[in-house]
Design a protein around this motif. Structure first.
Motif, mmCIF file in Angstrom:
data_model
loop_
_atom_site.group_PDB
_atom_site.id
_atom_site.type_symbol
_atom_site.label_atom_id
_atom_site.label_comp_id
_atom_site.label_asym_id
_atom_site.label_seq_id
_atom_site.Cartn_x
_atom_site.Cartn_y
_atom_site.Cartn_z
ATOM 1 N N UNK A 104 51.310 10.131 32.189
ATOM 2 C CA UNK A 104 50.728 8.803 32.137
ATOM 3 C C UNK A 104 49.514 8.808 31.218
ATOM 4 N N UNK A 105 49.142 7.598 30.784
ATOM 5 C CA UNK A 105 47.925 7.436 29.988
ATOM 6 C C UNK A 105 48.013 8.144 28.657
ATOM 7 N N UNK A 106 46.961 8.849 28.327
ATOM 8 C CA UNK A 106 46.887 9.521 27.027
ATOM 9 C C UNK A 106 47.452 10.941 27.058
ATOM 10 N N UNK A 107 48.191 11.293 28.126
ATOM 11 C CA UNK A 107 48.857 12.587 28.257
ATOM 12 C C UNK A 107 47.862 13.734 28.138
ATOM 13 N N UNK A 108 46.887 13.706 29.032
ATOM 14 C CA UNK A 108 45.905 14.792 29.076
ATOM 15 C C UNK A 108 46.547 16.067 29.612
ATOM 16 N N UNK A 109 45.843 17.181 29.400
ATOM 17 C CA UNK A 109 46.304 18.472 29.908
ATOM 18 C C UNK A 109 46.019 18.571 31.403
ATOM 19 N N UNK A 110 47.012 19.073 32.149
ATOM 20 C CA UNK A 110 46.815 19.370 33.568
ATOM 21 C C UNK A 110 46.348 20.818 33.676
ATOM 22 N N UNK A 111 45.117 21.008 34.082
ATOM 23 C CA UNK A 111 44.496 22.328 34.119
ATOM 24 C C UNK A 111 44.160 22.668 35.560
ATOM 25 N N UNK A 112 44.503 23.870 35.976
ATOM 26 C CA UNK A 112 44.161 24.379 37.299
ATOM 27 C C UNK A 112 43.025 25.373 37.151
ATOM 28 N N UNK A 113 41.893 25.071 37.777
ATOM 29 C CA UNK A 113 40.751 25.971 37.822
ATOM 30 C C UNK A 113 40.807 26.738 39.135
ATOM 31 N N UNK A 114 40.769 28.052 39.046
ATOM 32 C CA UNK A 114 40.805 28.900 40.232
ATOM 33 C C UNK A 114 39.746 29.973 40.106
ATOM 34 N N UNK A 115 39.222 30.395 41.245
ATOM 35 C CA UNK A 115 38.158 31.401 41.235
ATOM 36 C C UNK A 115 38.059 32.037 42.605
ATOM 37 N N UNK A 116 37.551 33.275 42.623
ATOM 38 C CA UNK A 116 37.168 33.954 43.854
ATOM 39 C C UNK A 116 35.691 33.647 44.065
ATOM 40 N N UNK A 117 35.428 32.727 44.954
ATOM 41 C CA UNK A 117 34.075 32.143 45.058
ATOM 42 C C UNK A 117 33.057 33.081 45.682
ATOM 43 N N UNK A 118 33.460 34.167 46.291
ATOM 44 C CA UNK A 118 32.512 35.119 46.888
ATOM 45 C C UNK A 118 32.670 36.460 46.188
ATOM 46 N N UNK A 119 31.987 36.650 45.051
ATOM 47 C CA UNK A 119 32.172 37.903 44.311
ATOM 48 C C UNK A 119 31.611 39.117 45.038
ATOM 49 N N UNK A 120 30.749 38.900 46.057
ATOM 50 C CA UNK A 120 30.190 40.049 46.764
ATOM 51 C C UNK A 120 31.250 40.843 47.517
ATOM 52 N N UNK A 121 32.391 40.220 47.794
ATOM 53 C CA UNK A 121 33.465 40.949 48.448
ATOM 54 C C UNK A 121 34.139 41.938 47.499
ATOM 55 N N UNK A 122 34.088 41.687 46.196
ATOM 56 C CA UNK A 122 34.725 42.554 45.209
ATOM 57 C C UNK A 122 33.746 43.510 44.550
ATOM 58 N N UNK A 123 32.475 43.092 44.447
ATOM 59 C CA UNK A 123 31.513 43.845 43.640
ATOM 60 C C UNK A 123 31.388 45.307 44.054
ATOM 61 N N UNK A 124 31.247 45.660 45.341
ATOM 62 C CA UNK A 124 31.090 47.085 45.685
ATOM 63 C C UNK A 124 32.291 47.929 45.256
ATOM 64 N N UNK A 125 33.491 47.417 45.465
ATOM 65 C CA UNK A 125 34.677 48.184 45.117
ATOM 66 C C UNK A 125 34.846 48.300 43.606
ATOM 67 N N UNK A 126 34.592 47.205 42.873
ATOM 68 C CA UNK A 126 34.723 47.248 41.411
ATOM 69 C C UNK A 126 33.649 48.146 40.811
ATOM 70 N N UNK A 127 32.424 48.090 41.354
ATOM 71 C CA UNK A 127 31.362 48.972 40.857
ATOM 72 C C UNK A 127 31.703 50.432 41.110
ATOM 73 N N UNK A 128 32.343 50.707 42.253
ATOM 74 C CA UNK A 128 32.750 52.088 42.524
ATOM 75 C C UNK A 128 33.778 52.562 41.497
ATOM 76 N N UNK A 129 34.721 51.689 41.127
ATOM 77 C CA UNK A 129 35.704 52.060 40.101
ATOM 78 C C UNK A 129 35.029 52.303 38.763
ATOM 79 N N UNK A 130 34.059 51.450 38.421
ATOM 80 C CA UNK A 130 33.345 51.648 37.154
ATOM 81 C C UNK A 130 32.537 52.929 37.185
ATOM 82 N N UNK A 131 31.931 53.245 38.332
ATOM 83 C CA UNK A 131 31.143 54.472 38.451
ATOM 84 C C UNK A 131 32.017 55.706 38.287
#
Length: 533
Positions: A104-131
């Motif tokens: 409909x209308x001007x045929x805009x793009x349908x975009x889905x924005x997704x995110x893990x809103x609490x990065x503190x749940x991932x940060x310790x594990x990802x930092x351990x992998x980087x370490x």
């Protein structure tokens, strides 16, 4: 296939699996505590060089649908990135997915924005992998992996709700035309989650989808339930189809076979779906759903290292093949050379036997070869009158009214006498000799033999025009045409020495027109031809 590490992350723990020889082993469970993190570091120290894939199953996962102007290329990517940062500025684990265009209308793009809103749940594990310098290949979401599950299970309905039990709880993901639009997690233990009525949770989700206008009145929602084999009968009894809801209950082992991972998760829990998702992720890993950040640098270094190893292997293989081909060529050439040597020796022996019975040669072989070469050069480039005779003959064939009366030919050689060679008389003996004493012959230039090139040649042509004697215009025209045909030959120049009659203005006209003149040759002319080969 390379060995891989697979990590399944919930809000309170992390499950570590190992993928070797197309089989899933594990899990090792690490709670989200200091002790659990220390154990995870020790675990990575033992398997740190293998690439890792982190699969998240968190309740803090948000989905937002927006309509953005249809912009392509780099400008479109920057536009989506700005809007993505505005929505989720507090987490680096965010992504924008273009899922088509509005009708409909001007045929805009349908975009889905997704995110893990609490990065503190991932940060310790990802930092351990980087370490520990563990190559982190990607961060994935259980909800978005459901697209591959629907594709493999041939669920091509317009509205599909995927429900599956995980360690974190009951995951429900809604797909519209195969694209994920919404996902929710009923957080509970696997035993508690299986006690929740799927029909009750599906009704709540269906009511929510109607409130956000993803489902309209009358739309049929197809619910795909991945359940443990021992729960299929109970679920079939509880989940009854209605006019707007149709259930498809698939056992996990059947789904694993359809996803081409049957037998890959041998000996692991069969009442949860994450082993099947992890095996599917290990077998055919897609692009990372969320950015990996600095922890992904080690994976990129691993890819570069593997590329260098592969390139080195290809070059080494090419070098070995090239060396083998060269050795084979050398062997063939060596064998051929030996054959040629023996053949040469055989012919040389036959030649020596033949020459031994012959008388001694008058001269050396090299001098004889040079004489033959000179003879061929003289025959090819020597100043012979045949070429110029052929030119005159060709012109005479096109001028039948012209008749030749005399030809004088000579080669223009420096130092040679100017008299004609062909058609003239020879001179007397030289003056330098006395009576009875032979005169010394002057040296002849090599040009007279056509060495190194053929010398210029001259030919005097005396001819007459066979026509009415009083038709002076026709006589003059026939002579001019004959001269022009000779002049059109390449490298040939023609000079008119004598005309059929004297038309110079300085001469006096005498006689009677039409009366023959005694003692005078009429219609005769003379041409000088010069040919420079």
């Amino acid at each position: 296939m390379l060995a891989k590490q697979l990590f399944y992350l919930t809000s309170d723990q992390l499950h570590a699996w190992q993928w070797q020889r197309n089989t899933l082993f594990g899990p090792h469970i690490f709670p989200a505590t200091r002790a659990g993190l220390n154990d995870f570091l020790a675990y990575l120290d033992r398997h740190g060089n293998r690439p890792g894939y982190l699969l998240t199953d968190l309740i803090e996962e948000d989905y937002t649908r927006l309509l953005l102007p249809h912009v392509r290329g780099r400008a479109g990517r920057k536009l989506r990135e700005r809007r993505l940062v505005q929505h989720y500025r507090d987490t680096p684990y965010r992504a924008a997915l273009v899922q088509g265009r509005s009708v409909e209308g001007r045929r805009d793009d349908e975009v889905l924005f997704t995110a893990l809103t609490n990065p503190l749940l991932l940060t310790p594990w990802v930092d351990a992998m980087e370490l520990m310098q563990t190559p982190l290949a990607g961060v994935y979401s259980c909800a978005m992996l459901g697209r591959d599950v629907l594709h493999r299970l041939a669920m091509r309905h317009r509205h599909v709700l995927l429900a599956s039990w995980h360690t974190a709880g009951l995951r429900q993901t809604y797909f519209l035309r195969g694209a994920v639009k919404f996902s929710r997690l009923v957080q509970a233990t696997p035993e508690e989650a299986q006690l929740h009525a799927v029909a009750t949770q599906t009704a709540r989700t269906q009511q929510f989808l109607g409130s956000v206008r993803l489902l309209a009145r009358g739309d049929v929602l197809h619910v795909l339930v991945l359940a443990a084999p021992d729960q299929v009968e109970r679920l079939a009894a509880e989940c009854t189809n209605t006019a707007e809801t149709i259930y498809h209950i698939v056992p996990l082992d059947t789904a694993a076979t359809a996803l081409h991972v049957g037998g890959a998760a041998q000996g692991v829990a069969a009442h949860v779906a994450e082993p099947t998702l992890l095996a599917m992720l290990a077998r055919n890993p897609p692009a990372s759903h969320y950015p990996t950040g600095a922890a992904g640098n080690y994976y990129r270094l691993l890819q570069a290292r593997l590329s260098l190893y592969a390139s080195s292997a290809v070059l080494a293989t090419a070098g070995v093949v090239w060396s083998i081909l060269n050795l084979a060529s050398y062997t063939l050439a060596h064998g051929s050379a030996e054959g040629f040597r023996s053949e040469t020796a055989h012919y040389r022996a036959n030649y020596d036997r033949s020459m031994s019975s012959m008388p001694p040669a008058a001269d050396k072989t090299a001098n004889m070869r040079a004489a033959v070469s000179i003879d061929r050069t003289v025959a090819r480039q020597g100043p012979w009158p045949v070429a110029m005779m052929r030119m005159v003959s060709g012109a005479l064939e096109q001028s039948p009214q012209v008749r030749i009366s005399r030809l004088d030919w000579r080669a223009d050689v420096p130092g040679a006498p100017s008299g004609p060679i062909v058609g003239g008389a020879g001179g007397a003996s030289g003056a330098s000799g006395t009576a009875g004493t032979p005169a010394l012959a002057a040296p002849t230039s090599s040009l007279a033999l056509g060495i190194p090139k053929s010398p210029p040649q001259k030919l005097r042509v005396e001819a007459e025009v066979l026509s009415a004697r009083n038709d002076y215009r026709k006589v003059l025209g026939e002579m001019n045409v004959f001269a022009q045909r000779l002049a059109s030959i390449p490298n040939v120049t023609v000079e008119i020495v004598q005309l059929p009659f004297d038309i110079r203005p300085t001469q006096k006209l005498s006689g009677t027109v039409g009366a023959p003149t005694a003692g005078q040759e009429q219609n005769k002319f003379t041409l000088d031809l010069t040919w420079t080969p």
